[in-house]
Motif scaffolding. Structure first.
Motif, PDB file in Angstrom:
ATOM      1  N   THR A  22      31.235  34.342  12.128  1.00 18.83           N
ATOM      2  CA  THR A  22      30.567  35.361  11.320  1.00 18.83           C
ATOM      3  C   THR A  22      29.073  35.469  11.593  1.00 18.83           C
ATOM      4  N   ILE A  23      28.536  34.637  12.472  1.00 17.61           N
ATOM      5  CA  ILE A  23      27.111  34.700  12.800  1.00 17.61           C
ATOM      6  C   ILE A  23      26.933  35.597  14.027  1.00 17.61           C
ATOM      7  N   SER A  24      25.906  36.436  14.004  1.00 16.06           N
ATOM      8  CA  SER A  24      25.642  37.277  15.174  1.00 16.06           C
ATOM      9  C   SER A  24      25.001  36.424  16.265  1.00 16.06           C
ATOM     10  N   ARG A  25      25.112  36.861  17.488  1.00 17.72           N
ATOM     11  CA  ARG A  25      24.550  36.105  18.610  1.00 17.72           C
ATOM     12  C   ARG A  25      23.031  36.037  18.497  1.00 17.72           C
ATOM     13  N   LYS A  26      22.394  37.103  18.026  1.00 16.57           N
ATOM     14  CA  LYS A  26      20.937  37.109  17.877  1.00 16.57           C
ATOM     15  C   LYS A  26      20.498  36.103  16.820  1.00 16.57           C
ATOM     16  N   VAL A  27      21.182  36.105  15.690  1.00 18.17           N
ATOM     17  CA  VAL A  27      20.832  35.168  14.617  1.00 18.17           C
ATOM     18  C   VAL A  27      21.075  33.734  15.085  1.00 18.17           C
ATOM     19  N   LEU A  28      22.174  33.495  15.780  1.00 16.47           N
ATOM     20  CA  LEU A  28      22.446  32.153  16.296  1.00 16.47           C
ATOM     21  C   LEU A  28      21.340  31.722  17.246  1.00 16.47           C
ATOM     22  N   THR A  29      20.941  32.605  18.145  1.00 16.57           N
ATOM     23  CA  THR A  29      19.851  32.295  19.077  1.00 16.57           C
ATOM     24  C   THR A  29      18.575  31.947  18.321  1.00 16.57           C
ATOM     25  N   ASP A  30      18.219  32.766  17.335  1.00 10.97           N
ATOM     26  CA  ASP A  30      16.992  32.528  16.555  1.00 10.97           C
ATOM     27  C   ASP A  30      17.062  31.209  15.794  1.00 10.97           C
ATOM     28  N   GLN A  31      18.203  30.926  15.185  1.00  6.57           N
ATOM     29  CA  GLN A  31      18.344  29.693  14.414  1.00  6.57           C
ATOM     30  C   GLN A  31      18.301  28.456  15.312  1.00  6.57           C
ATOM     31  N   LEU A  32      18.918  28.544  16.482  1.00  9.71           N
ATOM     32  CA  LEU A  32      18.857  27.429  17.435  1.00  9.71           C
ATOM     33  C   LEU A  32      17.426  27.182  17.886  1.00  9.71           C
ATOM     34  N   LYS A  33      16.671  28.243  18.126  1.00  5.29           N
ATOM     35  CA  LYS A  33      15.259  28.085  18.519  1.00  5.29           C
ATOM     36  C   LYS A  33      14.464  27.398  17.425  1.00  5.29           C
ATOM     37  N   GLU A  34      14.693  27.809  16.171  1.00  3.56           N
ATOM     38  CA  GLU A  34      13.966  27.188  15.063  1.00  3.56           C
ATOM     39  C   GLU A  34      14.346  25.723  14.889  1.00  3.56           C
ATOM     40  N   GLU A  94      15.361  23.754  17.194  1.00  2.00           N
ATOM     41  CA  GLU A  94      14.750  23.032  18.307  1.00  2.00           C
ATOM     42  C   GLU A  94      13.257  22.821  18.058  1.00  2.00           C
ATOM     43  N   GLN A  95      12.575  23.847  17.590  1.00  2.00           N
ATOM     44  CA  GLN A  95      11.144  23.726  17.311  1.00  2.00           C
ATOM     45  C   GLN A  95      10.858  22.719  16.208  1.00  2.00           C
ATOM     46  N   ASP A  96      11.791  22.574  15.285  1.00  6.28           N
ATOM     47  CA  ASP A  96      11.636  21.607  14.198  1.00  6.28           C
ATOM     48  C   ASP A  96      12.184  20.228  14.564  1.00  6.28           C
ATOM     49  N   ASN A  97      12.534  20.053  15.845  1.00 10.95           N
ATOM     50  CA  ASN A  97      12.990  18.764  16.391  1.00 10.95           C
ATOM     51  C   ASN A  97      14.280  18.248  15.771  1.00 10.95           C
ATOM     52  N   LEU A  98      15.139  19.155  15.338  1.00  5.36           N
ATOM     53  CA  LEU A  98      16.428  18.752  14.795  1.00  5.36           C
ATOM     54  C   LEU A  98      17.525  18.800  15.845  1.00  5.36           C
ATOM     55  N   ILE A  99      17.338  19.624  16.868  1.00  3.87           N
ATOM     56  CA  ILE A  99      18.304  19.687  17.956  1.00  3.87           C
ATOM     57  C   ILE A  99      17.577  19.620  19.297  1.00  3.87           C
ATOM     58  N   ILE A 100      18.339  19.304  20.320  1.00  4.99           N
ATOM     59  CA  ILE A 100      17.822  19.255  21.692  1.00  4.99           C
ATOM     60  C   ILE A 100      18.553  20.323  22.492  1.00  4.99           C
ATOM     61  N   ARG A 101      17.786  21.120  23.201  1.00  6.04           N
ATOM     62  CA  ARG A 101      18.342  22.145  24.083  1.00  6.04           C
ATOM     63  C   ARG A 101      18.155  21.660  25.512  1.00  6.04           C
ATOM     64  N   GLU A 102      19.251  21.535  26.231  1.00  9.47           N
ATOM     65  CA  GLU A 102      19.183  21.072  27.614  1.00  9.47           C
ATOM     66  C   GLU A 102      19.717  22.169  28.524  1.00  9.47           C
ATOM     67  N   GLN A 103      18.850  22.621  29.425  1.00  6.06           N
ATOM     68  CA  GLN A 103      19.212  23.678  30.367  1.00  6.06           C
ATOM     69  C   GLN A 103      19.453  23.065  31.736  1.00  6.06           C
ATOM     70  N   PHE A 104      20.564  23.434  32.351  1.00  6.47           N
ATOM     71  CA  PHE A 104      20.937  22.916  33.654  1.00  6.47           C
ATOM     72  C   PHE A 104      20.694  23.984  34.715  1.00  6.47           C
ATOM     73  N   ASN A 105      20.150  23.578  35.850  1.00  6.33           N
ATOM     74  CA  ASN A 105      19.902  24.492  36.953  1.00  6.33           C
ATOM     75  C   ASN A 105      21.170  24.655  37.774  1.00  6.33           C
ATOM     76  N   GLU A 106      22.043  25.485  37.264  1.00  3.98           N
ATOM     77  CA  GLU A 106      23.329  25.741  37.909  1.00  3.98           C
ATOM     78  C   GLU A 106      23.559  27.247  37.945  1.00  3.98           C
ATOM     79  N   THR A 107      24.533  27.642  38.737  1.00  2.00           N
ATOM     80  CA  THR A 107      24.958  29.027  38.736  1.00  2.00           C
ATOM     81  C   THR A 107      26.427  29.039  38.382  1.00  2.00           C
ATOM     82  N   PRO A 108      26.832  29.674  37.304  1.00  2.00           N
ATOM     83  CA  PRO A 108      25.982  30.348  36.312  1.00  2.00           C
ATOM     84  C   PRO A 108      25.205  29.333  35.472  1.00  2.00           C
ATOM     85  N   PRO A 109      24.112  29.802  34.850  1.00  3.80           N
ATOM     86  CA  PRO A 109      23.287  28.888  34.050  1.00  3.80           C
ATOM     87  C   PRO A 109      24.099  28.267  32.909  1.00  3.80           C
ATOM     88  N   ARG A 110      23.777  27.036  32.589  1.00  5.47           N
ATOM     89  CA  ARG A 110      24.459  26.319  31.510  1.00  5.47           C
ATOM     90  C   ARG A 110      23.404  25.711  30.601  1.00  5.47           C
TER      91      ARG A 110
END
Length: 112
Positions: free
Chosen positions: A50-62, A64-80
């Motif tokens: 029931t969450i929109s992709r935009k809201v999920l993206t915004d909430q994940l960013k917040e 992460e900024q509040d140090n509650l989650i870690i976002r790990e980006q992998f240099n792969e194709t396709p990006p992960r």
């Protein structure tokens, strides 16, 4: 997102300080979704349909900024990109478990 200034204002009440970090409709649900394992964006979205992709993206960013989650980006194709709880986020596990238990006992078990 909670700014440092807002955190200082709320420090007089520990409950308000915590709610400033995880308050709202989606943040506790996202943290609960990540409590046991690392997940990709699509996995989180599928578990919270029931969450929109935009809201999920915004909430994940917040989160992460509040140090509650870690976002790990992998240099792969396709990006992960994977999300997991930080140590601070993991420290909230007892709170989330208490909320889960209360919800089961006082909402789900009382439905007739």
């Amino acid at each position: 997102m909670v700014t440092k200034e807002e955190k200082k204002v709320e420090i007089n009440c520990p409950v308000s300080a915590m709610l400033a970090l995880i308050g709202g409709k989606w943040k506790p649900v996202i943290l609960y979704c990540l409590r046991s394992e690392t997940r990709r964006f699509g996995e989180i979205a599928a578990r919270i349909p029931t969450i929109s992709r935009k809201v999920l993206t915004d909430q994940l960013k917040e989160l992460e900024q509040d140090n509650l989650i870690i976002r790990e980006q992998f240099n792969e194709t396709p990006p992960r990109v994977e999300y997991s709880l930080s140590e601070l986020g993991k420290s909230m596990a007892p709170v989330l478990e208490a909320m889960e238990k209360w919800g089961i006992e006082n909402i789900f078990n009382r439905r007739e």
